[in-house]
Scaffold this motif. Structure first.
Motif, PDB file in Angstrom:
ATOM      1  N   ALA A  49      50.468 -22.822   7.009  1.00 13.48           N
ATOM      2  CA  ALA A  49      52.035 -22.984   7.392  1.00 13.48           C
ATOM      3  C   ALA A  49      53.036 -23.371   6.193  1.00 13.48           C
ATOM      4  CB  ALA A  49      51.979 -23.573   8.703  1.00 13.48           C
ATOM      5  N   TRP A  50      54.044 -23.145   6.530  1.00 15.06           N
ATOM      6  CA  TRP A  50      55.060 -23.658   5.424  1.00 15.06           C
ATOM      7  C   TRP A  50      55.841 -24.713   6.128  1.00 15.06           C
ATOM      8  CZ3 TRP A  50      60.127 -21.232   3.992  1.00 15.06           C
ATOM      9  CH2 TRP A  50      60.817 -21.588   2.987  1.00 15.06           C
ATOM     10  N   GLU A  51      55.808 -25.825   5.745  1.00 11.10           N
ATOM     11  CA  GLU A  51      56.680 -27.175   6.178  1.00 11.10           C
ATOM     12  C   GLU A  51      58.148 -27.019   6.383  1.00 11.10           C
ATOM     13  OE1 GLU A  51      55.817 -28.291   1.986  1.00 11.10           O
ATOM     14  OE2 GLU A  51      54.724 -27.242   3.430  1.00 11.10           O
ATOM     15  N   LYS A  52      58.553 -25.981   5.405  1.00 12.36           N
ATOM     16  CA  LYS A  52      59.922 -25.886   5.405  1.00 12.36           C
ATOM     17  C   LYS A  52      60.562 -24.684   6.045  1.00 12.36           C
ATOM     18  CE  LYS A  52      60.777 -27.974   0.838  1.00 12.36           C
ATOM     19  NZ  LYS A  52      61.176 -28.170  -0.406  1.00 12.36           N
ATOM     20  N   SER A  53      59.547 -24.095   7.043  1.00 17.03           N
ATOM     21  CA  SER A  53      59.876 -22.846   7.761  1.00 17.03           C
ATOM     22  C   SER A  53      60.803 -23.427   8.929  1.00 17.03           C
ATOM     23  CB  SER A  53      58.710 -22.025   8.044  1.00 17.03           C
ATOM     24  OG  SER A  53      59.105 -21.055   9.054  1.00 17.03           O
ATOM     25  N   SER A  54      61.724 -22.249   9.188  1.00 18.68           N
ATOM     26  CA  SER A  54      62.642 -22.267  10.378  1.00 18.68           C
ATOM     27  C   SER A  54      61.591 -22.246  11.655  1.00 18.68           C
ATOM     28  CB  SER A  54      63.651 -21.306  10.473  1.00 18.68           C
ATOM     29  OG  SER A  54      63.401 -20.085  10.269  1.00 18.68           O
ATOM     30  N   VAL A  55      60.458 -21.573  11.513  1.00 15.45           N
ATOM     31  CA  VAL A  55      59.596 -21.364  12.798  1.00 15.45           C
ATOM     32  C   VAL A  55      58.568 -22.414  12.704  1.00 15.45           C
ATOM     33  CG1 VAL A  55      58.047 -19.621  13.495  1.00 15.45           C
ATOM     34  CG2 VAL A  55      59.969 -18.833  12.521  1.00 15.45           C
ATOM     35  N   PRO A  56      58.274 -22.913  14.045  1.00 17.33           N
ATOM     36  CA  PRO A  56      57.145 -23.903  14.074  1.00 17.33           C
ATOM     37  C   PRO A  56      55.953 -23.345  13.611  1.00 17.33           C
ATOM     38  CG  PRO A  56      58.608 -23.637  16.188  1.00 17.33           C
ATOM     39  CD  PRO A  56      59.127 -22.497  15.324  1.00 17.33           C
ATOM     40  N   ALA A  57      55.164 -24.309  13.030  1.00 13.92           N
ATOM     41  CA  ALA A  57      53.855 -23.853  12.525  1.00 13.92           C
ATOM     42  C   ALA A  57      52.995 -22.997  13.347  1.00 13.92           C
ATOM     43  CB  ALA A  57      53.169 -25.133  12.026  1.00 13.92           C
ATOM     44  N   GLU A  58      52.956 -23.307  14.675  1.00 13.81           N
ATOM     45  CA  GLU A  58      51.967 -22.769  15.345  1.00 13.81           C
ATOM     46  C   GLU A  58      52.243 -21.219  15.729  1.00 13.81           C
ATOM     47  OE1 GLU A  58      54.561 -25.081  18.271  1.00 13.81           O
ATOM     48  OE2 GLU A  58      53.628 -25.306  16.327  1.00 13.81           O
ATOM     49  N   HIS A  59      53.460 -20.842  15.291  1.00 15.69           N
ATOM     50  CA  HIS A  59      53.972 -19.625  15.632  1.00 15.69           C
ATOM     51  C   HIS A  59      54.289 -18.986  14.238  1.00 15.69           C
ATOM     52  CE1 HIS A  59      54.256 -20.745  19.880  1.00 15.69           C
ATOM     53  NE2 HIS A  59      55.257 -21.406  19.646  1.00 15.69           N
ATOM     54  N   GLN A  60      54.186 -19.213  13.104  1.00 17.63           N
ATOM     55  CA  GLN A  60      54.553 -18.763  11.896  1.00 17.63           C
ATOM     56  C   GLN A  60      53.631 -17.468  11.675  1.00 17.63           C
ATOM     57  OE1 GLN A  60      54.770 -21.457   8.403  1.00 17.63           O
ATOM     58  NE2 GLN A  60      55.899 -22.842   9.671  1.00 17.63           N
ATOM     59  N   ILE A  61      54.109 -16.518  10.980  1.00 19.01           N
ATOM     60  CA  ILE A  61      53.271 -15.519  10.235  1.00 19.01           C
ATOM     61  C   ILE A  61      52.345 -15.775   9.384  1.00 19.01           C
ATOM     62  CG2 ILE A  61      53.552 -13.374   9.026  1.00 19.01           C
ATOM     63  CD1 ILE A  61      56.342 -13.093  10.338  1.00 19.01           C
ATOM     64  N   ARG A  62      50.948 -15.303   9.863  1.00 17.82           N
ATOM     65  CA  ARG A  62      49.873 -15.794   9.280  1.00 17.82           C
ATOM     66  C   ARG A  62      49.407 -14.930   8.183  1.00 17.82           C
ATOM     67  NH1 ARG A  62      46.089 -18.568  11.932  1.00 17.82           N
ATOM     68  NH2 ARG A  62      44.218 -17.017  11.936  1.00 17.82           N
ATOM     69  N   GLY A  63      49.795 -13.948   8.114  1.00 14.87           N
ATOM     70  CA  GLY A  63      49.370 -12.651   7.016  1.00 14.87           C
ATOM     71  C   GLY A  63      49.711 -11.422   7.449  1.00 14.87           C
ATOM     72  N   LEU A  64      49.324 -10.355   6.651  1.00 12.39           N
ATOM     73  CA  LEU A  64      49.520  -8.856   6.879  1.00 12.39           C
ATOM     74  C   LEU A  64      48.211  -8.277   7.859  1.00 12.39           C
ATOM     75  CD1 LEU A  64      50.714  -7.530   3.618  1.00 12.39           C
ATOM     76  CD2 LEU A  64      52.057  -8.418   5.505  1.00 12.39           C
ATOM     77  N   GLY A  65      48.595  -7.127   8.141  1.00 10.64           N
ATOM     78  CA  GLY A  65      47.501  -6.209   8.831  1.00 10.64           C
ATOM     79  C   GLY A  65      47.546  -6.239  10.508  1.00 10.64           C
ATOM     80  N   PRO A  66      47.111  -4.975  11.122  1.00 14.28           N
ATOM     81  CA  PRO A  66      46.713  -3.984  10.380  1.00 14.28           C
ATOM     82  C   PRO A  66      47.956  -3.086   9.855  1.00 14.28           C
ATOM     83  CG  PRO A  66      45.917  -3.967  12.717  1.00 14.28           C
ATOM     84  CD  PRO A  66      47.022  -5.018  12.476  1.00 14.28           C
ATOM     85  N   ILE A  67      47.514  -2.439   8.918  1.00 12.33           N
ATOM     86  CA  ILE A  67      48.773  -1.235   8.172  1.00 12.33           C
ATOM     87  C   ILE A  67      48.380  -0.063   8.848  1.00 12.33           C
ATOM     88  CG2 ILE A  67      49.673  -0.426   5.944  1.00 12.33           C
ATOM     89  CD1 ILE A  67      50.049  -3.527   6.570  1.00 12.33           C
ATOM     90  N   VAL A  68      49.708   0.743   9.342  1.00 10.99           N
ATOM     91  CA  VAL A  68      49.384   1.852   9.995  1.00 10.99           C
ATOM     92  C   VAL A  68      49.791   2.983   9.068  1.00 10.99           C
ATOM     93  CG1 VAL A  68      50.413   3.573  11.881  1.00 10.99           C
ATOM     94  CG2 VAL A  68      50.074   0.889  12.300  1.00 10.99           C
ATOM     95  N   LEU A  69      49.089   4.113   8.972  1.00 12.92           N
ATOM     96  CA  LEU A  69      49.531   5.414   8.114  1.00 12.92           C
ATOM     97  C   LEU A  69      49.389   6.385   9.160  1.00 12.92           C
ATOM     98  CD1 LEU A  69      48.311   3.198   5.977  1.00 12.92           C
ATOM     99  CD2 LEU A  69      47.359   5.355   4.710  1.00 12.92           C
TER     100      LEU A  69
END
Length: 315
Positions: free
Chosen positions: A138-158
């Motif tokens: 988590a990024w401590e300066k994010s406007s989103v609470p740590a437990e709801h932050q985006i964790r990473g990418l995937g899946p990717i749709v083609l």
């Protein structure tokens, strides 16, 4: 020799100031590198990621003043952004609605909760429940609470016109596994899932075959390419040799300073990249200060004044 997952995805924005506000402000991602396209230094290359700029969390944008993408086949048609559990979907549904974002309902797809939405330029995104698997930074300066932050990418749709030659590349060249199919909620065509490494949403491609769909025209709000992770230089060099031995046209090895890259197109024309996990974005600035200034790799540093003069202020 295995790819371990999605490394990054690079999309196109014609409105970099709005782009920065959307991905750091509304989505709460961290701007971990503000640099330029190394092949066209008049354009920003903005990297958004998690708090530690981890490989697999990078959603990046080229600042290209193009017309909007014409959607169609032979393109990357939706980008997954992973969140860590069912409770996050109520939070994100309300947050996106309050911001007036074009979003659909929360639905279960392929056994996972999802929330499809678009940014202001029509970039197609979807929040995907990864069940909290793997590390979260988590990024401590994010406007989103740590437990709801985006964790990473995937899946990717083609979406492609012809699955068979793509499948040959994915399975016989890139050593992915075809693991399942599921019914698409937005198409009559099934979705074919290919996994790499340990699998899971951070290491999957989801492919829809639509032979009668006209090809996309790349533009703002579309995706430029997707990159796959290889852990180190030894395997990276081995991938370069493999592509050459199989006669697959490719870029050859390219040092991007923050990682090493190898580009090639699959048979439908979608641009793929194989990229190393390191050296990483803290190579030229402290991790606490990532994204605060224009970062240039050493081979561009002598041109800093001219490059900065040619860039539009981001605000």
């Amino acid at each position: 020799m295995q790819l371990t997952g999605i490394h990054h995805l690079t999309a196109i924005s014609a409105k970099p100031r709005h782009n920065l506000a959307f991905y750091t402000g509304l989505l709460g991602m961290r701007l971990v590198k503000k640099t330029v396209n190394q092949d066209d230094v008049s354009a920003y290359h903005l990297f958004y990621a998690d708090g530690k700029a981890s490989p697999g969390s990078d959603l990046t944008f080229f600042d290209f003043p193009l017309d909007p993408e014409r959607r169609g086949a032979n393109s990357i048609s939706r980008t997954g952004l992973r969140v860590g559990g069912e409770k996050s979907f109520g939070y994100w549904r309300d947050r996106l609605a309050k911001a007036g974002v074009n979003a659909r309902d929360v639905v279960e797809v392929d056994g996972r909760l999802t929330l499809p939405f678009e940014d202001g330029e029509g970039q197609r995104l979807v929040l995907v429940d990864d069940g909290g698997a793997g590390a979260a930074n988590a990024w401590e300066k994010s406007s989103v609470p740590a437990e709801h932050q985006i964790r990473g990418l995937g899946p990717i749709v083609l979406t492609v016109q012809n699955l068979a030659p793509l499948e040959q590349v994915l399975t016989r060249v890139m050593n992915m596994r075809r693991v399942r199919e599921y019914a698409s909620p937005h198409s009559t065509a099934p979705v074919h899932v290919f996994a790499m490494g340990e699998g899971g949403p951070a290491a999957e491609l989801h492919v829809i075959e639509q032979p009668n769909l006209a090809a996309a025209r790349q533009g703002a709000g579309g995706v430029h390419h997707v990159a796959f992770r290889t852990p180190d230089d030894e395997q990276y060099h081995a991938w370069a040799r493999r592509l050459n031995e199989l006669g697959i046209p490719n870029s050859g090895e390219i040092d991007r300073f923050y990682f090493h890259s190898l580009y090639f197109r699959e048979p439908n024309g979608i641009l793929f990249e194989i990229a190393t996990d390191g050296p990483g974005f803290a190579t030229d600035e402290p991790i606490e200060q990532l994204g605060e200034r224009l970062a240039l790799p050493p081979f561009l540093e002598a041109r800093r004044a001219a490059i900065e003069a040619g860039l539009k202020p981001l605000g």
